[in-house]
Motif scaffolding. Sequence first.
Motif, PDB file in Angstrom:
ATOM      1  N   HIS A 103       4.348   0.351  -4.164  1.00 56.42           N
ATOM      2  CA  HIS A 103       3.074   0.191  -3.449  1.00 56.42           C
ATOM      3  C   HIS A 103       2.026   0.872  -4.319  1.00 56.42           C
ATOM      4  O   HIS A 103       1.977   2.099  -4.406  1.00 56.42           O
ATOM      5  CB  HIS A 103       3.138   0.824  -2.066  1.00 56.42           C
ATOM      6  CG  HIS A 103       1.841   0.743  -1.319  1.00 56.42           C
ATOM      7  ND1 HIS A 103       1.760   0.295  -0.020  1.00 56.42           N
ATOM      8  CD2 HIS A 103       0.571   1.038  -1.683  1.00 56.42           C
ATOM      9  CE1 HIS A 103       0.496   0.330   0.380  1.00 56.42           C
ATOM     10  NE2 HIS A 103      -0.246   0.782  -0.617  1.00 56.42           N
ATOM     11  N   HIS A 142       2.668  -6.511  -2.325  1.00 53.14           N
ATOM     12  CA  HIS A 142       1.451  -6.950  -1.620  1.00 53.14           C
ATOM     13  C   HIS A 142       0.149  -6.827  -2.417  1.00 53.14           C
ATOM     14  O   HIS A 142      -0.767  -6.101  -2.032  1.00 53.14           O
ATOM     15  CB  HIS A 142       1.311  -6.282  -0.256  1.00 53.14           C
ATOM     16  CG  HIS A 142       1.488  -4.783  -0.220  1.00 53.14           C
ATOM     17  ND1 HIS A 142       0.855  -3.938  -1.081  1.00 53.14           N
ATOM     18  CD2 HIS A 142       2.227  -4.006   0.612  1.00 53.14           C
ATOM     19  CE1 HIS A 142       1.196  -2.687  -0.773  1.00 53.14           C
ATOM     20  NE2 HIS A 142       2.024  -2.707   0.241  1.00 53.14           N
ATOM     21  N   TYR A 158      -0.218   7.268   0.834  1.00 51.42           N
ATOM     22  CA  TYR A 158       0.285   7.672   2.149  1.00 51.42           C
ATOM     23  C   TYR A 158       0.911   9.071   2.037  1.00 51.42           C
ATOM     24  O   TYR A 158       1.922   9.262   1.352  1.00 51.42           O
ATOM     25  CB  TYR A 158       1.364   6.726   2.699  1.00 51.42           C
ATOM     26  CG  TYR A 158       0.897   5.369   3.149  1.00 51.42           C
ATOM     27  CD1 TYR A 158      -0.102   5.234   4.089  1.00 51.42           C
ATOM     28  CD2 TYR A 158       1.489   4.220   2.633  1.00 51.42           C
ATOM     29  CE1 TYR A 158      -0.520   3.977   4.501  1.00 51.42           C
ATOM     30  CE2 TYR A 158       1.082   2.958   3.036  1.00 51.42           C
ATOM     31  CZ  TYR A 158       0.073   2.845   3.967  1.00 51.42           C
ATOM     32  OH  TYR A 158      -0.326   1.602   4.369  1.00 51.42           O
ATOM     33  N   CYS A 213      -4.344  -3.705   7.724  1.00 50.73           N
ATOM     34  CA  CYS A 213      -3.118  -3.585   6.933  1.00 50.73           C
ATOM     35  C   CYS A 213      -3.554  -3.085   5.561  1.00 50.73           C
ATOM     36  O   CYS A 213      -4.734  -3.033   5.259  1.00 50.73           O
ATOM     37  CB  CYS A 213      -2.394  -4.928   6.840  1.00 50.73           C
ATOM     38  SG  CYS A 213      -3.379  -6.241   6.104  1.00 50.73           S
ATOM     39  N   THR A 214      -2.582  -2.718   4.758  1.00 51.17           N
ATOM     40  CA  THR A 214      -2.904  -2.107   3.466  1.00 51.17           C
ATOM     41  C   THR A 214      -2.108  -2.743   2.343  1.00 51.17           C
ATOM     42  O   THR A 214      -0.893  -2.870   2.488  1.00 51.17           O
ATOM     43  CB  THR A 214      -2.586  -0.598   3.507  1.00 51.17           C
ATOM     44  OG1 THR A 214      -3.405  -0.023   4.535  1.00 51.17           O
ATOM     45  CG2 THR A 214      -2.902   0.071   2.207  1.00 51.17           C
ATOM     46  N   CYS A 246       4.864  -5.757   9.459  1.00 49.78           N
ATOM     47  CA  CYS A 246       4.842  -4.332   9.821  1.00 49.78           C
ATOM     48  C   CYS A 246       4.120  -4.263  11.160  1.00 49.78           C
ATOM     49  O   CYS A 246       2.908  -4.034  11.233  1.00 49.78           O
ATOM     50  CB  CYS A 246       4.138  -3.532   8.734  1.00 49.78           C
ATOM     51  SG  CYS A 246       4.276  -1.760   9.008  1.00 49.78           S
ATOM     52  N   PHE A 272       2.772   5.093   8.394  1.00 50.06           N
ATOM     53  CA  PHE A 272       1.516   4.516   7.891  1.00 50.06           C
ATOM     54  C   PHE A 272       0.410   4.679   8.937  1.00 50.06           C
ATOM     55  O   PHE A 272      -0.146   3.711   9.421  1.00 50.06           O
ATOM     56  CB  PHE A 272       1.702   3.020   7.606  1.00 50.06           C
ATOM     57  CG  PHE A 272       3.017   2.666   6.986  1.00 50.06           C
ATOM     58  CD1 PHE A 272       3.302   3.059   5.693  1.00 50.06           C
ATOM     59  CD2 PHE A 272       3.971   1.952   7.696  1.00 50.06           C
ATOM     60  CE1 PHE A 272       4.509   2.743   5.116  1.00 50.06           C
ATOM     61  CE2 PHE A 272       5.185   1.630   7.121  1.00 50.06           C
ATOM     62  CZ  PHE A 272       5.459   2.023   5.828  1.00 50.06           C
ATOM     63  N   ASP A 316       5.351  -8.827   4.485  1.00 49.97           N
ATOM     64  CA  ASP A 316       5.010  -7.437   4.825  1.00 49.97           C
ATOM     65  C   ASP A 316       4.852  -7.312   6.344  1.00 49.97           C
ATOM     66  O   ASP A 316       3.884  -6.714   6.841  1.00 49.97           O
ATOM     67  CB  ASP A 316       3.755  -6.949   4.100  1.00 49.97           C
ATOM     68  CG  ASP A 316       3.593  -5.432   4.196  1.00 49.97           C
ATOM     69  OD1 ASP A 316       4.475  -4.762   4.778  1.00 49.97           O
ATOM     70  OD2 ASP A 316       2.578  -4.918   3.691  1.00 49.97           O
ATOM     71  N   ASN A 340      -1.091   1.115   9.947  1.00 47.97           N
ATOM     72  CA  ASN A 340      -1.357   0.035   8.979  1.00 47.97           C
ATOM     73  C   ASN A 340      -0.277  -1.016   9.054  1.00 47.97           C
ATOM     74  O   ASN A 340       0.894  -0.732   8.766  1.00 47.97           O
ATOM     75  CB  ASN A 340      -1.322   0.579   7.546  1.00 47.97           C
ATOM     76  CG  ASN A 340      -2.513   1.452   7.187  1.00 47.97           C
ATOM     77  OD1 ASN A 340      -2.767   1.670   6.016  1.00 47.97           O
ATOM     78  ND2 ASN A 340      -3.236   1.969   8.175  1.00 47.97           N
ATOM     79  N   GLY A 341      -0.656  -2.213   9.396  1.00 50.56           N
ATOM     80  CA  GLY A 341       0.342  -3.280   9.340  1.00 50.56           C
ATOM     81  C   GLY A 341       0.061  -4.360  10.359  1.00 50.56           C
ATOM     82  O   GLY A 341      -0.589  -4.133  11.379  1.00 50.56           O
TER      83      GLY A 341
HETATM   84  N1  DUC Z   1       0.976  -1.818   4.331  1.00 46.23           N
HETATM   85  C1  DUC Z   1       0.961  -2.282   5.561  1.00 46.23           C
HETATM   86  O1  DUC Z   1       0.068  -3.001   5.933  1.00 46.23           O
HETATM   87  N2  DUC Z   1       1.954  -1.920   6.367  1.00 46.23           N
HETATM   88  C2  DUC Z   1       3.073  -1.195   5.968  1.00 46.23           C
HETATM   89  C3  DUC Z   1       2.918  -0.485   4.757  1.00 46.23           C
HETATM   90  C4  DUC Z   1       1.878  -0.957   3.891  1.00 46.23           C
HETATM   91  O2  DUC Z   1       1.800  -0.536   2.782  1.00 46.23           O
END
Ligand code: DUC
Length: 492
Positions: free
Chosen positions: A190, A246, A163, A294-295, A325, A73, A323, A354-355
């Motif tokens: 996702h 998420h 991604y 983050c995503t 990450c 990510f 989540d 991302n995370g």
């Molecule tokens: N989103 C995040 O923030 N981290 C890991 C993967 C994701 O989709």
Amino acid sequence: MADYDLLILNGLVVTDTETGEYDIAVKNEKIEQVAPRGSFKDATAKRTIDAEGGYVMPGGVDAHVHLQEPPLFGKGSTADNYETGSRSAIAGGTTTMVTFAPQRKSEDSLLDILKATHAKAENNCYNDYSFHLLVSNPSHRALSEFKTLRAEGISSLKIYMTYEALQLQDGEILDVLVEARKRKITTMIHAENGQVIDWMTAQLEKRKFFAPKYHAVAHPEMAETEATYRAISFSEFIDAPILIVHVSNRAAAATIKNAQDRGLPVYAETCPQYLFLTRKDLDKVGFEGAKCVCTPPPREGEEDHDGIWDGLANGTFTVLSSDHCPFRFDDAVNGKKTCITDEFPAGQFKYIPNGIPGIETRLAFTLSADRLKLNKFVEVTSANPAKLYGLWPRKGGLVTGESDADINIWYPAGKLEPFALKNEMLHHNVDYTPFEGKVLNQWPRYTILRGEVVWDRDHGGLLGKKGYGKFIKRDASCLAGSRQEGEWDIPE
Ligand code: DUC
Ligand code: ZN
């Protein structure tokens, strides 16, 4: 010989369906009995804990955890391994976690990935665990392995609509859903439109916008809502259960609710970042905003948070996961600063890993906020993840004779002074928390895993041992399933 291994007395026991003044007896790692307060006054136990009126709840189940993953990510690798991630989980009351076993596009087999992930986790965990297979290459071989995955106790997988390293095309998603349906596997999705994100990123870069705050601009709500609708359409077409992970915005939540109201097997997850962070957290001096990248990104403000709280209260969201990450901030090799170069001294948002970390804070934050009914809190943080992912009633409940004795005992009213969170209080391997300074009024006082006190906040903190946590084989979901026997169930 003592009658029981452990007695928990004087608690207010809260499960997903009940609240009451009960005492709990534990024997051989299991809930032996839950009985009205005072029932065990003549019984003996190796250890007795007086809950002093505090809540006694099933241990937390966090079903969205990224540990020891390669760069997927953005540029960096996750900072927590199975040891540090599970340690952090236990210190925050999460007794069971489901992490990801990530397949890369260059890899064909899923069973090889499962084996490699077992090797990472085995003898390293403080809490119990399982894995979701992360499918990025639904090759003929990978699809043919779903049957064996089920035999190995894996009943869920995750796919991505964005991604570069992970994204599936629509036809590949349909391939996965057909095979997952056949094997009673729940598919986590996702849901963001990867092409929209790439297009937005290019637009921003053309204008020389590279700062962390543009991550939020590059991931508009529309990209999430459109992909959510598409994922639901595929699920309805194949009649295969899905969980949208998420979910961050109200329009996506409304799309999901509409599908649920139509009786479709569509489930959804949200996370604390969509309750407590906003896009302003990405707009901080210098590179600081990267700490909250983050995503999907945190959205505008309080109204969005209210929408997500409403979705938790009304059942749109089946589960509240972290989540987790984690990436280190001050780390230019594996962390957030990998995106800083001589040419881009303030970084490039598209490469920021991302995370955010959050496995340790999920339960305390949500309970401290006091926005959910207590039974609902247990439902979304413990019982429902166990039910959705085939762990119930062993995990997520306090069912006599059936549930593992995984228990959180919280502080009784007035016993814990509200405190401001500092990263140094946490047990992860990350040099920051995006929630630094947040004031909390609850934290698990004791955490018990299969009858062992593994966390005693006031007397030693972490007491559990690395390696006590074990792999838990999972069954088919007892919440999610196809609605009919169908045309997609072609005999082999
Ligand atoms: N989103 C995040 O923030 N981290 C890991 C993967 C994701 O989709
Ligand atoms: Zn995701």
